[in-house]
Enzyme design. Structure first.
Site, PDB file in Angstrom:
ATOM      1  N   TYR A 198     -12.633  49.770 -98.769  1.00 40.56           N
ATOM      2  CA  TYR A 198     -11.243  49.756 -98.308  1.00 40.56           C
ATOM      3  C   TYR A 198     -10.848  51.144 -97.825  1.00 40.56           C
ATOM      4  CZ  TYR A 198      -9.586  52.110-102.573  1.00 40.56           C
ATOM      5  OH  TYR A 198      -9.364  53.016-103.568  1.00 40.56           O
ATOM      6  N   CYS A 199      -9.758  51.177 -97.056  1.00 40.92           N
ATOM      7  CA  CYS A 199      -9.175  52.428 -96.588  1.00 40.92           C
ATOM      8  C   CYS A 199      -7.693  52.183 -96.334  1.00 40.92           C
ATOM      9  CB  CYS A 199      -9.901  52.950 -95.344  1.00 40.92           C
ATOM     10  SG  CYS A 199      -9.892  51.793 -93.948  1.00 40.92           S
ATOM     11  N   THR A 200      -7.037  53.038 -95.577  1.00 42.35           N
ATOM     12  CA  THR A 200      -5.585  52.929 -95.396  1.00 42.35           C
ATOM     13  C   THR A 200      -5.188  51.685 -94.619  1.00 42.35           C
ATOM     14  OG1 THR A 200      -5.436  55.342 -95.410  1.00 42.35           O
ATOM     15  CG2 THR A 200      -3.529  54.131 -94.576  1.00 42.35           C
ATOM     16  N   GLY A 202      -7.760  49.905 -92.482  1.00 41.35           N
ATOM     17  CA  GLY A 202      -8.914  49.074 -92.173  1.00 41.35           C
ATOM     18  C   GLY A 202      -9.938  49.681 -91.255  1.00 41.35           C
ATOM     19  N   ILE A 227      -4.996  49.104 -97.319  1.00 42.81           N
ATOM     20  CA  ILE A 227      -3.990  49.194 -98.377  1.00 42.81           C
ATOM     21  C   ILE A 227      -2.629  48.725 -97.876  1.00 42.81           C
ATOM     22  CG2 ILE A 227      -2.780  50.801 -99.916  1.00 42.81           C
ATOM     23  CD1 ILE A 227      -5.349  52.605 -99.621  1.00 42.81           C
TER      24      ILE A 227
END
Length: 346
Positions: A198-200, A202, A227
């Protein structure tokens, strides 16, 4: 023909932003898709976004587009329709900011880059179209209920520090290009396990999932919309929130709260805090976490030396800044200071 670059001073643009009557919505989006002529695509996009009074940062490359922008709320649907009409962007997911004051940007910059996210990948056999499967928030929660599932955070150390998912693995690096090979090395013995990245929003975890598949991993997923989308889904669907703390964002806000927990600490006194700020000394500009008490004590600076500098006459400050390298400098817990940038933290 409309100007394809901003020609107004930053100060005037910022003043205009705070005088606007219409509220703004902060949005991020990206898509990996082939762009034959990024320069032409960039110029056409700049004209369209400028006409809608969009502010923000947009990167265009042969591999796709990456954008963080704000738009006046009355023009939001018009923006969505315009983007839908751009070849390659049909069905584009717009990530709407979670904790938004509408003051995230005050100028529009659309730039052509080699990559929309710098990855350091030189292997000609790497195929971005072969990527991990999306998981939505509900599926993410279900899969992570299994203790054997590995959750991997593909953001920088300072993003992870203020907020992350329960039991998420940190890839301890300052750059995404370093994290990719590090992630494959750290997970080498886990190739058959379920891995969710995951990241901020995508964009990084989508590329990271493709990278792990390229390296022989077999069961790789990535969180759709990152997120930001997860936080909206949790609220709308009444799901358990497995994210702890604040989501760091790369705009003027520097963060949006996802849960009430404060999991980080002031870099100066150690008190619970998760507010990022840049040192007020323009010759330092270190990004670090500062509590309200230290912000008052040090006047927004990272150290007594920088505090002393900001109280010098303007011409002396300018002379001290001469020749100082510009760039992004962040406090790393593994270092006491960033070499050559201010005096570091006390």
């Amino acid at each position: 023909m409309a100007a394809l670059h901003n020609r107004v001073s930053q100060k005037e643009l910022k003043d205009r932003l705070y005088q606007e009557s219409d509220p703004r919505t902060t949005i991020s989006f990206y898509r990996y898709f082939p762009i034959d002529d990024p320069r032409v695509f960039r110029d056409e996009l700049y004209s369209v976004l400028s006409a809608l009074q969009v502010f923000g940062r947009v990167y265009v490359a042969r591999e796709g587009i990456n954008a963080q922008i704000s738009v006046p709320q009355p023009r939001f649907e018009q923006l969505r329709a315009v983007l839908e009409g751009v070849q390659g962007l049909a069905g584009l997911r717009l990530n709407i900011a979670v904790d938004d004051d509408g003051k995230s940007f005050w100028v529009l910059k659309v730039k052509v880059r080699e990559k929309i996210v710098a990855d350091g990948i030189a292997d000609p056999d790497f195929d971005m179209s072969r990527k991990g499967n999306y998981v939505d928030a509900a599926t993410f929660n279900r899969l992570t209920d299994d203790p054997s599932t590995i959750v991997v955070d593909m953001r920088n150390h300072y993003e992870y520090e203020v907020g992350h998912f329960d039991k998420a693995i940190e890839i301890p690096s300052d750059t995404f290009r370093d994290q990719l090979p590090m992630s494959a090395e750290m997970l080498e013995e886990q190739k058959e396990k379920t891995i969710i990245m995951y990241c901020t929003g995508g964009i990084r975890c989508e590329k990271a999932s493709a990278y792990l598949l390229h390296k022989g991993f077999t069961n790789v997923f990535h969180l759709e919309g990152g997120i930001i989308q997860y936080a909206h889904a949790v609220e709308e669907q009444g799901l358990e929130n497995k994210f702890r703390g604040k989501n760091f964002v790369f705009d003027n806000r520097l963060g949006e709260r996802i849960s009430d927990e404060v999991i980080a600490h002031c870099h100066q006194c150690g008190a619970p805090a998760d507010t990022h700020t840049n040192c007020r000394n323009e010759g330092c500009h270190l990004l670090f976490i500062q509590c309200p008490s230290c912000a008052q004590k040090y006047e927004g600076c990272c150290s007594p030396a920088c505090q002393e500098t900001i109280n010098l006459p303007a011409d002396e400050q300018k002379a001290l800044r001469k020749g100082v390298e510009k760039g992004v400098h962040t406090f790393n817990k593994a270092r006491s200071r960033v070499p050559g940038k201010g005096a570091g933290l006390p």
